[in-house]
Motif scaffolding. Structure first.
Motif, PDB file in Angstrom:
ATOM      1  N   ALA A  92     -39.195  40.180 -58.337  1.00 25.66           N
ATOM      2  CA  ALA A  92     -38.245  39.579 -57.406  1.00 25.66           C
ATOM      3  C   ALA A  92     -38.556  40.000 -55.977  1.00 25.66           C
ATOM      4  CB  ALA A  92     -36.829  40.016 -57.779  1.00 25.66           C
ATOM      5  N   ALA A  93     -38.584  39.019 -55.081  1.00 29.81           N
ATOM      6  CA  ALA A  93     -38.832  39.300 -53.663  1.00 29.81           C
ATOM      7  C   ALA A  93     -37.571  39.893 -53.022  1.00 29.81           C
ATOM      8  CB  ALA A  93     -39.239  38.014 -52.956  1.00 29.81           C
ATOM      9  N   LEU A  94     -37.752  40.458 -51.814  1.00 30.84           N
ATOM     10  CA  LEU A  94     -36.636  41.129 -51.138  1.00 30.84           C
ATOM     11  C   LEU A  94     -35.940  40.259 -50.091  1.00 30.84           C
ATOM     12  CD1 LEU A  94     -38.293  44.635 -50.664  1.00 30.84           C
ATOM     13  CD2 LEU A  94     -36.274  44.148 -52.040  1.00 30.84           C
ATOM     14  N   TRP A  95     -36.598  39.227 -49.616  1.00 29.29           N
ATOM     15  CA  TRP A  95     -35.996  38.413 -48.546  1.00 29.29           C
ATOM     16  C   TRP A  95     -34.729  37.721 -49.049  1.00 29.29           C
ATOM     17  CZ3 TRP A  95     -37.965  36.298 -43.623  1.00 29.29           C
ATOM     18  CH2 TRP A  95     -39.042  37.019 -43.120  1.00 29.29           C
ATOM     19  N   HIS A  96     -33.713  37.610 -48.170  1.00 32.63           N
ATOM     20  CA  HIS A  96     -32.459  36.871 -48.426  1.00 32.63           C
ATOM     21  C   HIS A  96     -31.659  37.560 -49.547  1.00 32.63           C
ATOM     22  CE1 HIS A  96     -34.275  33.954 -45.783  1.00 32.63           C
ATOM     23  NE2 HIS A  96     -35.299  33.828 -46.616  1.00 32.63           N
TER      24      HIS A  96
ATOM     25  N   VAL B 271     -40.894  43.003 -54.864  1.00 34.83           N
ATOM     26  CA  VAL B 271     -42.037  42.823 -53.965  1.00 34.83           C
ATOM     27  C   VAL B 271     -41.485  42.451 -52.591  1.00 34.83           C
ATOM     28  CG1 VAL B 271     -43.648  42.122 -55.774  1.00 34.83           C
ATOM     29  CG2 VAL B 271     -42.310  40.378 -54.605  1.00 34.83           C
ATOM     30  N   PRO B 272     -42.268  42.675 -51.522  1.00 36.66           N
ATOM     31  CA  PRO B 272     -41.714  42.425 -50.182  1.00 36.66           C
ATOM     32  C   PRO B 272     -41.246  40.979 -49.991  1.00 36.66           C
ATOM     33  CG  PRO B 272     -43.720  43.730 -50.029  1.00 36.66           C
ATOM     34  CD  PRO B 272     -43.594  43.301 -51.471  1.00 36.66           C
ATOM     35  N   GLY B 273     -42.132  40.017 -50.253  1.00 36.50           N
ATOM     36  CA  GLY B 273     -41.758  38.612 -50.034  1.00 36.50           C
ATOM     37  C   GLY B 273     -42.322  37.732 -51.131  1.00 36.50           C
ATOM     38  N   SER B 274     -41.978  36.453 -51.066  1.00 37.28           N
ATOM     39  CA  SER B 274     -42.390  35.528 -52.130  1.00 37.28           C
ATOM     40  C   SER B 274     -43.910  35.373 -52.201  1.00 37.28           C
ATOM     41  CB  SER B 274     -41.735  34.167 -51.907  1.00 37.28           C
ATOM     42  OG  SER B 274     -40.335  34.307 -52.036  1.00 37.28           O
ATOM     43  N   PHE B 275     -44.570  35.563 -51.061  1.00 31.43           N
ATOM     44  CA  PHE B 275     -46.033  35.460 -51.056  1.00 31.43           C
ATOM     45  C   PHE B 275     -46.663  36.472 -52.013  1.00 31.43           C
ATOM     46  CE2 PHE B 275     -50.295  36.240 -49.329  1.00 31.43           C
ATOM     47  CZ  PHE B 275     -50.749  34.936 -49.140  1.00 31.43           C
ATOM     48  N   GLU B 276     -45.988  37.605 -52.207  1.00 32.79           N
ATOM     49  CA  GLU B 276     -46.534  38.672 -53.068  1.00 32.79           C
ATOM     50  C   GLU B 276     -46.192  38.465 -54.547  1.00 32.79           C
ATOM     51  OE1 GLU B 276     -45.036  39.516 -49.953  1.00 32.79           O
ATOM     52  OE2 GLU B 276     -47.089  39.655 -49.195  1.00 32.79           O
TER      53      GLU B 276
ATOM     54  N   GLY C  25     -37.562  34.323 -56.101  1.00 30.59           N
ATOM     55  CA  GLY C  25     -37.718  34.433 -54.656  1.00 30.59           C
ATOM     56  C   GLY C  25     -36.938  33.325 -53.962  1.00 30.59           C
ATOM     57  N   VAL C  26     -36.760  33.497 -52.670  1.00 26.59           N
ATOM     58  CA  VAL C  26     -36.063  32.499 -51.857  1.00 26.59           C
ATOM     59  C   VAL C  26     -36.857  32.318 -50.579  1.00 26.59           C
ATOM     60  CG1 VAL C  26     -33.907  31.881 -50.728  1.00 26.59           C
ATOM     61  CG2 VAL C  26     -33.880  33.469 -52.660  1.00 26.59           C
ATOM     62  N   ILE C  27     -37.243  31.100 -50.294  1.00 25.48           N
ATOM     63  CA  ILE C  27     -37.934  30.820 -49.031  1.00 25.48           C
ATOM     64  C   ILE C  27     -37.099  29.770 -48.295  1.00 25.48           C
ATOM     65  CG2 ILE C  27     -40.115  30.223 -47.937  1.00 25.48           C
ATOM     66  CD1 ILE C  27     -41.505  30.681 -50.628  1.00 25.48           C
TER      67      ILE C  27
ATOM     68  N   PRO D  22     -44.760  25.738 -39.513  1.00 25.38           N
ATOM     69  CA  PRO D  22     -45.362  25.372 -40.804  1.00 25.38           C
ATOM     70  C   PRO D  22     -45.499  26.544 -41.774  1.00 25.38           C
ATOM     71  CG  PRO D  22     -46.731  24.632 -38.958  1.00 25.38           C
ATOM     72  CD  PRO D  22     -45.696  25.550 -38.397  1.00 25.38           C
ATOM     73  N   HIS D  23     -45.109  27.742 -41.333  1.00 18.93           N
ATOM     74  CA  HIS D  23     -45.238  28.925 -42.187  1.00 18.93           C
ATOM     75  C   HIS D  23     -44.589  28.694 -43.548  1.00 18.93           C
ATOM     76  CE1 HIS D  23     -46.362  33.171 -42.129  1.00 18.93           C
ATOM     77  NE2 HIS D  23     -45.335  33.382 -42.924  1.00 18.93           N
ATOM     78  N   PHE D  24     -43.392  28.064 -43.538  1.00 22.67           N
ATOM     79  CA  PHE D  24     -42.652  27.767 -44.775  1.00 22.67           C
ATOM     80  C   PHE D  24     -43.561  27.087 -45.789  1.00 22.67           C
ATOM     81  CE2 PHE D  24     -40.233  24.446 -47.072  1.00 22.67           C
ATOM     82  CZ  PHE D  24     -39.247  25.197 -47.686  1.00 22.67           C
TER      83      PHE D  24
ATOM     84  N   TYR E 266     -46.792  26.980 -46.032  1.00 23.42           N
ATOM     85  CA  TYR E 266     -47.900  27.810 -46.534  1.00 23.42           C
ATOM     86  C   TYR E 266     -47.413  28.827 -47.572  1.00 23.42           C
ATOM     87  CZ  TYR E 266     -50.730  25.825 -42.812  1.00 23.42           C
ATOM     88  OH  TYR E 266     -51.402  24.950 -42.002  1.00 23.42           O
ATOM     89  N   VAL E 267     -46.274  29.473 -47.272  1.00 20.43           N
ATOM     90  CA  VAL E 267     -45.771  30.482 -48.227  1.00 20.43           C
ATOM     91  C   VAL E 267     -45.327  29.798 -49.524  1.00 20.43           C
ATOM     92  CG1 VAL E 267     -44.051  32.301 -48.617  1.00 20.43           C
ATOM     93  CG2 VAL E 267     -45.144  32.104 -46.392  1.00 20.43           C
ATOM     94  N   CYS E 268     -44.633  28.644 -49.400  1.00 12.31           N
ATOM     95  CA  CYS E 268     -44.199  27.911 -50.613  1.00 12.31           C
ATOM     96  C   CYS E 268     -45.403  27.523 -51.463  1.00 12.31           C
ATOM     97  CB  CYS E 268     -43.444  26.630 -50.255  1.00 12.31           C
ATOM     98  SG  CYS E 268     -41.837  26.909 -49.551  1.00 12.31           S
TER      99      CYS E 268
HETATM  100  C1  DLZ Z   1     -42.890  35.896 -43.457  1.00 10.34           C
HETATM  101  C2  DLZ Z   1     -41.819  35.336 -44.346  1.00 10.34           C
HETATM  102  C3  DLZ Z   1     -40.939  34.363 -43.863  1.00 10.34           C
HETATM  103  C4  DLZ Z   1     -41.008  33.825 -42.472  1.00 10.34           C
HETATM  104  N1  DLZ Z   1     -39.958  33.865 -44.621  1.00 10.34           N
HETATM  105  C5  DLZ Z   1     -39.854  34.306 -45.921  1.00 10.34           C
HETATM  106  C6  DLZ Z   1     -38.835  33.781 -46.767  1.00 10.34           C
HETATM  107  O1  DLZ Z   1     -38.001  32.948 -46.395  1.00 10.34           O
HETATM  108  N2  DLZ Z   1     -38.802  34.238 -48.050  1.00 10.34           N
HETATM  109  C7  DLZ Z   1     -39.695  35.160 -48.550  1.00 10.34           C
HETATM  110  O2  DLZ Z   1     -39.612  35.512 -49.737  1.00 10.34           O
HETATM  111  N3  DLZ Z   1     -40.650  35.671 -47.746  1.00 10.34           N
HETATM  112  C8  DLZ Z   1     -40.752  35.282 -46.455  1.00 10.34           C
HETATM  113  N4  DLZ Z   1     -41.716  35.797 -45.637  1.00 10.34           N
HETATM  114  C9  DLZ Z   1     -42.557  36.927 -46.137  1.00 10.34           C
HETATM  115  C10 DLZ Z   1     -43.796  36.526 -46.926  1.00 10.34           C
HETATM  116  O3  DLZ Z   1     -43.453  36.069 -48.219  1.00 10.34           O
HETATM  117  C11 DLZ Z   1     -44.718  37.753 -47.077  1.00 10.34           C
HETATM  118  O4  DLZ Z   1     -44.008  38.810 -47.659  1.00 10.34           O
HETATM  119  C12 DLZ Z   1     -45.256  38.233 -45.731  1.00 10.34           C
HETATM  120  O5  DLZ Z   1     -45.953  37.195 -45.092  1.00 10.34           O
HETATM  121  C13 DLZ Z   1     -46.221  39.442 -45.926  1.00 10.34           C
HETATM  122  O6  DLZ Z   1     -47.331  39.086 -46.746  1.00 10.34           O
END
Ligand code: DLZ
Length: 163
Positions: free
Chosen positions: A23-27, A55-60, A80-82, A88-90, A92-94
């Motif tokens: 599980a990511a940490l964002w949101h 994990v720090p974010g969904s990318f991980e 995760g939640v993005i 355009p970052h959204f 790429y991460v999605c």
């Molecule tokens: C950088 C970023 C952004 C802008 N938004 C989100 C988000 O809405 N949800 C999420 O899970 N992670 C976000 N991240 C972080 C990236 O997933 C990733 O952790 C960072 O780019 C470091 O690799």
């Protein structure tokens, strides 16, 4: 994609499965709802052996999901939640998270529950988080889907009748 047409997934006994939730940490508020939904599903499906990894974010999510499949978990649930921003970052991460999780599932023959919310705003995410006022419970759904798929894969490899 709309939540219309969502199936009622029947809970079955999965006490013999080892499950990891990544599980990511964002949101934080939405993530707490997703994780609670996953725990509810693990209980309904009688899973005793499970672990939660943050994990720090969904990318991980994909790289850790892959490590968990290599560590012999029978199913992984990725949460995760993005939320869309102004760049355009959204996208790429999605894309990276979605493609990565799919690749992990196919490359390792291990079900990866897809509990990744990709939303335009916070309200959309809260509505899917399994919280008291949410309409949907994506943490539960992703976990139930991973468990049922693990069971199906087990039956296929045991050459049982599938009907
Ligand atoms: C950088 C970023 C952004 C802008 N938004 C989100 C988000 O809405 N949800 C999420 O899970 N992670 C976000 N991240 C972080 C990236 O997933 C990733 O952790 C960072 O780019 C470091 O690799």
């Amino acid at each position: 994609m709309s939540g219309e047409g969502i199936p009622q997934l029947k809970a079955v006994d999965c006490h013999d499965l080892r499950v990891a939730v990544v599980a990511a940490l964002w949101h934080e508020e939405v993530m707490n709802g997703l994780i609670e939904g996953a725990k509810r599903a693990l209980g309904d499906f009688q899973v005793d052996s499970w672990e939660l990894v943050r994990v720090p974010g969904s990318f991980e999510l994909p790289v850790v999901a892959q490590a968990l499949t290599n560590a012999s978990f029978d199913a992984v649930v990725a949460l995760g939640v993005i939320i869309r921003g102004g760049t355009p970052h959204f996208d790429y991460v999605c894309q990276a998270a979605t493609d990565g999780l799919n690749r992990v599932a196919l490359d390792t023959q291990t079900p990866v529950g897809f509990g990744l919310l990709t939303c335009d705003n916070d309200d959309q995410a809260l509505d899917r988080a399994g919280l008291p006022h949410s309409r949907e419970d994506k943490g539960y759904e992703a976990t139930a889907a991973a468990l049922l798929t693990a069971q199906t894969l087990g039956r296929i490899s045991a050459q049982e009748r599938l009907g």
